[in-house]
Design an enzyme around this catalytic site. Structure first.
Site, PDB file in Angstrom:
ATOM      1  N   GLU A 118       9.358  -4.229  10.423  1.00  0.00           N
ATOM      2  CA  GLU A 118       9.800  -2.957   9.840  1.00  0.00           C
ATOM      3  C   GLU A 118      10.276  -1.978  10.924  1.00  0.00           C
ATOM      4  O   GLU A 118       9.615  -1.813  11.960  1.00  0.00           O
ATOM      5  CB  GLU A 118       8.647  -2.294   9.057  1.00  0.00           C
ATOM      6  CG  GLU A 118       9.069  -0.937   8.469  1.00  0.00           C
ATOM      7  CD  GLU A 118       8.106  -0.351   7.445  1.00  0.00           C
ATOM      8  OE1 GLU A 118       7.096  -1.005   7.112  1.00  0.00           O
ATOM      9  OE2 GLU A 118       8.383   0.777   6.979  1.00  0.00           O
TER      10      GLU A 118
ATOM     11  N   GLU B  69      -1.299  -5.290   8.758  1.00  0.00           N
ATOM     12  CA  GLU B  69      -0.462  -4.730   9.825  1.00  0.00           C
ATOM     13  C   GLU B  69      -1.101  -4.972  11.189  1.00  0.00           C
ATOM     14  O   GLU B  69      -2.319  -5.000  11.316  1.00  0.00           O
ATOM     15  CB  GLU B  69      -0.285  -3.220   9.598  1.00  0.00           C
ATOM     16  CG  GLU B  69       0.444  -2.905   8.313  1.00  0.00           C
ATOM     17  CD  GLU B  69       0.705  -1.408   8.118  1.00  0.00           C
ATOM     18  OE1 GLU B  69       0.456  -0.608   9.048  1.00  0.00           O
ATOM     19  OE2 GLU B  69       1.157  -1.055   7.018  1.00  0.00           O
TER      20      GLU B  69
ATOM     21  N   LYS C 207      -1.287  -9.262   3.071  1.00  0.00           N
ATOM     22  CA  LYS C 207      -0.504  -8.800   4.225  1.00  0.00           C
ATOM     23  C   LYS C 207      -1.364  -7.815   4.999  1.00  0.00           C
ATOM     24  O   LYS C 207      -2.075  -6.998   4.404  1.00  0.00           O
ATOM     25  CB  LYS C 207       0.804  -8.135   3.772  1.00  0.00           C
ATOM     26  CG  LYS C 207       1.617  -7.562   4.949  1.00  0.00           C
ATOM     27  CD  LYS C 207       3.054  -7.231   4.560  1.00  0.00           C
ATOM     28  CE  LYS C 207       3.225  -5.900   3.861  1.00  0.00           C
ATOM     29  NZ  LYS C 207       2.778  -4.718   4.633  1.00  0.00           N
TER      30      LYS C 207
ATOM     31  N   ASP D 250       0.843  -1.211   0.000  1.00  0.00           N
ATOM     32  CA  ASP D 250       0.000   0.000   0.000  1.00  0.00           C
ATOM     33  C   ASP D 250       0.875   1.257   0.000  1.00  0.00           C
ATOM     34  O   ASP D 250       0.371   2.378  -0.108  1.00  0.00           O
ATOM     35  CB  ASP D 250      -0.997  -0.011   1.169  1.00  0.00           C
ATOM     36  CG  ASP D 250      -0.326  -0.048   2.530  1.00  0.00           C
ATOM     37  OD1 ASP D 250       0.912  -0.206   2.601  1.00  0.00           O
ATOM     38  OD2 ASP D 250      -1.056   0.074   3.540  1.00  0.00           O
ATOM     39  N   SER D 251       2.206   1.069   0.045  1.00  0.00           N
ATOM     40  CA  SER D 251       3.120   2.193  -0.180  1.00  0.00           C
ATOM     41  C   SER D 251       2.889   2.799  -1.561  1.00  0.00           C
ATOM     42  O   SER D 251       3.364   3.909  -1.839  1.00  0.00           O
ATOM     43  CB  SER D 251       4.579   1.727  -0.046  1.00  0.00           C
ATOM     44  OG  SER D 251       4.808   0.571  -0.833  1.00  0.00           O
TER      45      SER D 251
ATOM     46  N   ASP E   2      -1.182  -6.076  -0.085  1.00  0.00           N
ATOM     47  CA  ASP E   2      -1.511  -5.417   1.182  1.00  0.00           C
ATOM     48  C   ASP E   2      -3.012  -5.189   1.308  1.00  0.00           C
ATOM     49  O   ASP E   2      -3.673  -4.758   0.357  1.00  0.00           O
ATOM     50  CB  ASP E   2      -0.828  -4.039   1.249  1.00  0.00           C
ATOM     51  CG  ASP E   2       0.434  -4.055   2.096  1.00  0.00           C
ATOM     52  OD1 ASP E   2       0.559  -4.932   2.977  1.00  0.00           O
ATOM     53  OD2 ASP E   2       1.292  -3.181   1.873  1.00  0.00           O
TER      54      ASP E   2
HETATM   55  O1  KIV Z   1       3.586  -1.107   1.637  1.00  0.00           O
HETATM   56  C1  KIV Z   1       4.749  -1.540   1.604  1.00  0.00           C
HETATM   57  O2  KIV Z   1       5.491  -1.304   0.645  1.00  0.00           O
HETATM   58  C2  KIV Z   1       5.200  -2.347   2.719  1.00  0.00           C
HETATM   59  C3  KIV Z   1       6.658  -2.681   2.764  1.00  0.00           C
HETATM   60  C4  KIV Z   1       7.448  -1.475   3.017  1.00  0.00           C
HETATM   61  C5  KIV Z   1       6.942  -3.773   3.711  1.00  0.00           C
HETATM   62  O3  KIV Z   1       4.451  -2.699   3.556  1.00  0.00           O
END
Ligand code: KIV
Length: 286
Positions: free
Chosen positions: A201, A134, A132, A63-64, A102
């Site tokens: 992280e 969090e 994924k 989600d970055s 994510d």
């Molecule tokens: O969103 C992302 O890119 C991430 C990584 C930095 C682990 O969660």
């Protein structure tokens, strides 16, 4: 709702290659703990996925992308629709790596049932093999709910960017003993709930080492430790596309420099009328 991919666990017919590789599986990723370090990079587009796929065990549709692709101030505004569009592109562009996607903020925290609905939708829309999410102990029941229903979950502990409004920034976590203990306990809770891997992280290194020793699943470090079972970086960061990056980023190239030099040369050629040249224009056939 659109189905943008063809499910094929072995190879991708969307990107045929002369010698198709078998796509890695979640059990294969799990088995790699304590052996050769796992390689993971983010990918958001089909072309990047094609280029990174042969080198990676896992591609993360992170989600970055909110900041990297859309210029948003954080990952908080990222939506399920955004993740689905980019996730489908990454699956189309890869045939080797496990694609992990994510779960965006707000799509899973409410309840395990809500998380299942969001995760199942994302997997149907994209063809990604895993999600994924969090969070630590508070998310353990959700990790268990998804895992027991066929959805492989990668956890993410330590610096959790979706919690930036609670954390107050992106600084390293675990500088007090109490916080360090909590991060280790969070990772253990997620692992025991069935996570197939855990991203650690932005923590002080001993925490990453302690988690890696304590859990049965592979740990994937980012700003953590070389002793993790694997590493992940945002591809655009490690390619050198941004001037400002976190301390934990190593730039393996200078894409910003390449792009700006190419753009400058293009602009010069256009302005001097040396582009297009004879090779780039069509002439009438004789
Ligand atoms: O969103 C992302 O890119 C991430 C990584 C930095 C682990 O969660």
């Amino acid at each position: 709702m659109s189905t943008t991919f063809t499910i094929d666990a072995a190879t991708s017919r969307a990107t045929p290659v002369s010698a198709p590789m078998k796509r890695l599986t979640i059990p294969a990723i799990r088995r790699q703990k304590g052996t050769t370090p796992l390689v993971m990079l983010t990918a958001y587009t089909v072309r990047t996925a094609q280029l990174l796929d042969p080198h990676c065990d896992m591609l993360l549709v992170g989600d970055s992308l909110g900041q990297v692709i859309y210029g948003l101030p954080s990952t908080v505004p990222v939506t399920l629709d955004m993740m689905a569009a980019h996730g489908a592109a990454v699956v189309r562009g890869s045939h080797h790596a496990v694609v992990v996607i994510d779960m965006p903020f707000g799509s899973y925290e409410g309840s395990p049932e809500k998380a299942f609905e969001s995760a199942a939708w994302l997997m149907k829309q994209t063809g990604a093999a895993a999600v994924k999410l969090e969070g630590g102990a508070a998310m353990a029941s959700t990790v268990r709910f998804l895992s027991e229903r066929g959805i492989p979950v990668m956890g993410h502990v330590g610096l959790t960017p979706q919690a930036v409004n609670m954390l107050g920034g992106y600084g390293a976590r675990g500088r007090t003993q109490a916080e360090a203990d909590k991060i280790v306990a969070d990772a253990v809770a997620i692992a025991e709930a069935g996570a197939f891997a855990i991203v650690i992280e932005g923590v002080v290194e001993p925490i990453a080492i302690a988690i890696t020793q304590a859990v049965a699943c592979p740990t994937i470090g980012i700003g953590a430790s070389a002793q993790c079972d694997g590493q992940v970086l945002v591809a655009e960061d490690m390619l050198g596309l941004f001037e400002r990056t976190a301390k934990f980023v190593k730039k393996f190239d200078d894409m910003a420099g390449h792009i700006s030099r190419a753009a400058q040369t293009y602009a010069d050629d256009v302005r001097s009328r040396s582009f297009p040249g004879a090779d780039q224009v069509y002439q009438p056939r004789p």
